[in-house]
Scaffold this motif. Sequence first.
Motif, PDB file in Angstrom:
ATOM      1  N   SER A 126       0.837  -1.191   0.000  1.00 55.29           N
ATOM      2  CA  SER A 126       0.000   0.000   0.000  1.00 55.29           C
ATOM      3  C   SER A 126       0.875   1.245   0.000  1.00 55.29           C
ATOM      4  CB  SER A 126      -0.907  -0.011   1.233  1.00 55.29           C
ATOM      5  OG  SER A 126      -1.595   1.210   1.348  1.00 55.29           O
ATOM      6  N   LYS A 127       0.385   2.300  -0.626  1.00 56.93           N
ATOM      7  CA  LYS A 127       1.131   3.560  -0.695  1.00 56.93           C
ATOM      8  C   LYS A 127       1.458   4.076   0.701  1.00 56.93           C
ATOM      9  CE  LYS A 127       0.713   8.311  -2.381  1.00 56.93           C
ATOM     10  NZ  LYS A 127      -0.123   9.270  -3.118  1.00 56.93           N
ATOM     11  N   LYS A 128       0.532   3.886   1.630  1.00 59.59           N
ATOM     12  CA  LYS A 128       0.749   4.411   2.983  1.00 59.59           C
ATOM     13  C   LYS A 128       1.858   3.668   3.729  1.00 59.59           C
ATOM     14  CE  LYS A 128      -2.817   1.567   5.241  1.00 59.59           C
ATOM     15  NZ  LYS A 128      -1.888   0.829   6.121  1.00 59.59           N
ATOM     16  N   ASP A 129       2.290   2.531   3.182  1.00 56.47           N
ATOM     17  CA  ASP A 129       3.344   1.772   3.835  1.00 56.47           C
ATOM     18  C   ASP A 129       4.746   2.193   3.407  1.00 56.47           C
ATOM     19  OD1 ASP A 129       1.500   0.205   5.205  1.00 56.47           O
ATOM     20  OD2 ASP A 129       1.331  -1.225   3.549  1.00 56.47           O
ATOM     21  N   ILE A 130       4.863   2.884   2.271  1.00 55.49           N
ATOM     22  CA  ILE A 130       6.199   3.129   1.724  1.00 55.49           C
ATOM     23  C   ILE A 130       6.518   4.593   1.442  1.00 55.49           C
ATOM     24  CG2 ILE A 130       6.365   0.838   0.684  1.00 55.49           C
ATOM     25  CD1 ILE A 130       5.546   2.045  -1.967  1.00 55.49           C
ATOM     26  N   VAL A 131       5.535   5.497   1.534  1.00 55.22           N
ATOM     27  CA  VAL A 131       5.772   6.905   1.199  1.00 55.22           C
ATOM     28  C   VAL A 131       6.150   7.691   2.451  1.00 55.22           C
ATOM     29  CG1 VAL A 131       4.742   9.018   0.265  1.00 55.22           C
ATOM     30  CG2 VAL A 131       4.199   6.805  -0.763  1.00 55.22           C
ATOM     31  N   TYR A 132       7.219   8.475   2.361  1.00 58.97           N
ATOM     32  CA  TYR A 132       7.643   9.325   3.475  1.00 58.97           C
ATOM     33  C   TYR A 132       6.770  10.575   3.564  1.00 58.97           C
ATOM     34  CZ  TYR A 132      12.028   6.630   3.316  1.00 58.97           C
ATOM     35  OH  TYR A 132      12.971   5.629   3.323  1.00 58.97           O
ATOM     36  N   PHE A 133       6.589  11.084   4.776  1.00 59.72           N
ATOM     37  CA  PHE A 133       5.919  12.373   5.023  1.00 59.72           C
ATOM     38  C   PHE A 133       4.598  12.509   4.234  1.00 59.72           C
ATOM     39  CE2 PHE A 133      10.577  13.361   5.265  1.00 59.72           C
ATOM     40  CZ  PHE A 133      10.635  13.352   6.650  1.00 59.72           C
ATOM     41  N   ILE A 159      12.154  -2.002  -0.002  1.00 60.56           N
ATOM     42  CA  ILE A 159      10.710  -1.885  -0.205  1.00 60.56           C
ATOM     43  C   ILE A 159       9.937  -2.579   0.911  1.00 60.56           C
ATOM     44  CG2 ILE A 159      10.429  -3.976  -1.573  1.00 60.56           C
ATOM     45  CD1 ILE A 159       8.775  -0.538  -2.207  1.00 60.56           C
ATOM     46  N   LYS A 160      10.588  -3.528   1.594  1.00 57.07           N
ATOM     47  CA  LYS A 160       9.927  -4.264   2.673  1.00 57.07           C
ATOM     48  C   LYS A 160      10.282  -3.720   4.053  1.00 57.07           C
ATOM     49  CE  LYS A 160       9.488  -8.564   0.054  1.00 57.07           C
ATOM     50  NZ  LYS A 160       9.813 -10.015  -0.007  1.00 57.07           N
ATOM     51  N   GLY A 161      10.919  -2.551   4.099  1.00 59.63           N
ATOM     52  CA  GLY A 161      11.244  -1.930   5.379  1.00 59.63           C
ATOM     53  C   GLY A 161      10.049  -1.204   5.966  1.00 59.63           C
ATOM     54  N   LYS A 162       9.845  -1.311   7.264  1.00 61.31           N
ATOM     55  CA  LYS A 162       8.708  -0.687   7.941  1.00 61.31           C
ATOM     56  C   LYS A 162       9.048   0.759   8.267  1.00 61.31           C
ATOM     57  CE  LYS A 162       5.179  -2.098  11.258  1.00 61.31           C
ATOM     58  NZ  LYS A 162       4.849  -3.058  12.341  1.00 61.31           N
ATOM     59  N   ARG A 163       8.477   1.694   7.534  1.00 64.00           N
ATOM     60  CA  ARG A 163       8.852   3.094   7.646  1.00 64.00           C
ATOM     61  C   ARG A 163       8.190   3.825   8.805  1.00 64.00           C
ATOM     62  NH1 ARG A 163       9.929   1.212   2.893  1.00 64.00           N
ATOM     63  NH2 ARG A 163      11.184   2.341   1.339  1.00 64.00           N
ATOM     64  N   TYR A 187      15.626   3.496  23.964  1.00 61.79           N
ATOM     65  CA  TYR A 187      15.014   3.036  22.721  1.00 61.79           C
ATOM     66  C   TYR A 187      13.872   3.985  22.347  1.00 61.79           C
ATOM     67  CZ  TYR A 187      17.539  -1.247  23.850  1.00 61.79           C
ATOM     68  OH  TYR A 187      18.517  -2.153  24.171  1.00 61.79           O
ATOM     69  N   THR A 188      13.955   4.569  21.158  1.00 61.93           N
ATOM     70  CA  THR A 188      12.944   5.521  20.697  1.00 61.93           C
ATOM     71  C   THR A 188      12.547   5.174  19.273  1.00 61.93           C
ATOM     72  OG1 THR A 188      14.027   7.235  22.023  1.00 61.93           O
ATOM     73  CG2 THR A 188      12.372   7.963  20.431  1.00 61.93           C
ATOM     74  N   ARG A 189      11.255   5.232  18.981  1.00 63.15           N
ATOM     75  CA  ARG A 189      10.758   4.917  17.636  1.00 63.15           C
ATOM     76  C   ARG A 189      10.304   6.200  16.936  1.00 63.15           C
ATOM     77  NH1 ARG A 189      10.383  -0.543  16.857  1.00 63.15           N
ATOM     78  NH2 ARG A 189      10.573  -1.807  18.761  1.00 63.15           N
ATOM     79  N   ILE A 190      10.480   6.200  15.612  1.00 61.20           N
ATOM     80  CA  ILE A 190      10.146   7.371  14.822  1.00 61.20           C
ATOM     81  C   ILE A 190       9.362   6.938  13.582  1.00 61.20           C
ATOM     82  CG2 ILE A 190      12.417   7.277  13.698  1.00 61.20           C
ATOM     83  CD1 ILE A 190      12.279  10.300  13.372  1.00 61.20           C
ATOM     84  N   ASP A 191       8.309   7.688  13.269  1.00 62.73           N
ATOM     85  CA  ASP A 191       7.441   7.386  12.130  1.00 62.73           C
ATOM     86  C   ASP A 191       7.842   8.282  10.951  1.00 62.73           C
ATOM     87  OD1 ASP A 191       5.462   6.894  10.306  1.00 62.73           O
ATOM     88  OD2 ASP A 191       3.790   7.541  11.571  1.00 62.73           O
ATOM     89  N   LEU A 192       8.512   7.703   9.974  1.00 60.17           N
ATOM     90  CA  LEU A 192       8.986   8.484   8.837  1.00 60.17           C
ATOM     91  C   LEU A 192       7.917   8.733   7.786  1.00 60.17           C
ATOM     92  CD1 LEU A 192      12.533   6.915   8.324  1.00 60.17           C
ATOM     93  CD2 LEU A 192      11.899   8.994   9.569  1.00 60.17           C
ATOM     94  N   THR A 193       6.722   8.193   7.997  1.00 57.56           N
ATOM     95  CA  THR A 193       5.628   8.474   7.065  1.00 57.56           C
ATOM     96  C   THR A 193       4.895   9.761   7.443  1.00 57.56           C
ATOM     97  OG1 THR A 193       3.957   7.211   8.299  1.00 57.56           O
ATOM     98  CG2 THR A 193       5.319   5.999   6.706  1.00 57.56           C
ATOM     99  N   TYR A 213      17.587   0.907  13.494  1.00 60.58           N
ATOM    100  CA  TYR A 213      17.139  -0.414  13.055  1.00 60.58           C
ATOM    101  C   TYR A 213      15.790  -0.301  12.355  1.00 60.58           C
ATOM    102  CZ  TYR A 213      15.211  -5.116  13.066  1.00 60.58           C
ATOM    103  OH  TYR A 213      14.625  -6.294  12.679  1.00 60.58           O
ATOM    104  N   VAL A 214      15.733  -0.835  11.132  1.00 61.53           N
ATOM    105  CA  VAL A 214      14.499  -0.834  10.340  1.00 61.53           C
ATOM    106  C   VAL A 214      13.964  -2.262  10.307  1.00 61.53           C
ATOM    107  CG1 VAL A 214      13.453  -0.324   8.113  1.00 61.53           C
ATOM    108  CG2 VAL A 214      15.388   1.058   8.937  1.00 61.53           C
ATOM    109  N   GLU A 215      12.826  -2.477  10.935  1.00 60.71           N
ATOM    110  CA  GLU A 215      12.292  -3.829  10.995  1.00 60.71           C
ATOM    111  C   GLU A 215      11.536  -4.176   9.712  1.00 60.71           C
ATOM    112  OE1 GLU A 215       8.504  -4.300  13.468  1.00 60.71           O
ATOM    113  OE2 GLU A 215       9.440  -2.543  14.392  1.00 60.71           O
TER     114      GLU A 215
END
Length: 260
Positions: free
Chosen positions: A26-33, A178-182, A197-203, A222-224
């Motif tokens: 899905s587009k929402k899984d791979i597009v930044y910002f 392409i399979k990285g969780k952004r 440990y801190t998480r960041i949402d690049l979308t 780390y990109v899961e």
Amino acid sequence: MNTIKTNRSKFSLLIFLGILVASCGSKKDIVYFQDASDYETIVSDNTHTNTFKVDDVIGINVSTLDPMASIPFNLMSTARGEGSFNQPQQLDYIVDKNGDIDFPVLGTVKVLGLTPEETKEVLKEKLEPYLKDPIINLRLRNFTVTILGEVNRPGTYQVNGEQITVLEAIGLASDLGIKGKRDNVLVIRDFNGTKVYTRIDLTSKAALNSPVYYLTQNDVVYVEPNKSAVTQSTLDNRAGLAISIASLLITTTVILLTRN
């Protein structure tokens, strides 16, 4: 009978379409910002300056208009060069477990938690009784970041400069796969032995104000993998196991037939 065949065909088609949809990203899984609008101006109030930590390696050079006057305040080592000439080389300072560096003439100077500019001011103040208008050049030598997981070139990278963002670090690793969780990128940061440990949402554009948008020395990014990558890995493992079992059965059967 025809009705049953028709229903089976429809059912098979629905299963095929379901698998096809599930496998598509899905587009929402791979597009930044994604929430940033066209021509939108974003003013970030995220200000960050790196501070010194235990085990940091710092290069410091002190100079004045009188070169001879500043010599005692530079950490030097004499190394033998070509021929019989001795060539002086400037050494670096290591921040010890107490957060101090051992500075020539001045002795112990605490730099733990100070920014480079703050460290310069501390040194200038301590050098005032000895030198007139000293110039201090300071550089962090061990500024590296490590990028792991679903990126195209995982590894540890040397940072040239005093600042780097998580996006620039990912750029060093040739971007996420392409399979990285952004939307759930993990940044592991060490504060003198304590891991945070801190998480960041690049979308989302909110990433610009994340406390880990600007990285510090020795951060690990780390990109899961996303669900698609995990599912594919599971299927590959199962397929490999099935092939191994089939090969074992065939080999066993051949051995038994040969004996008979």
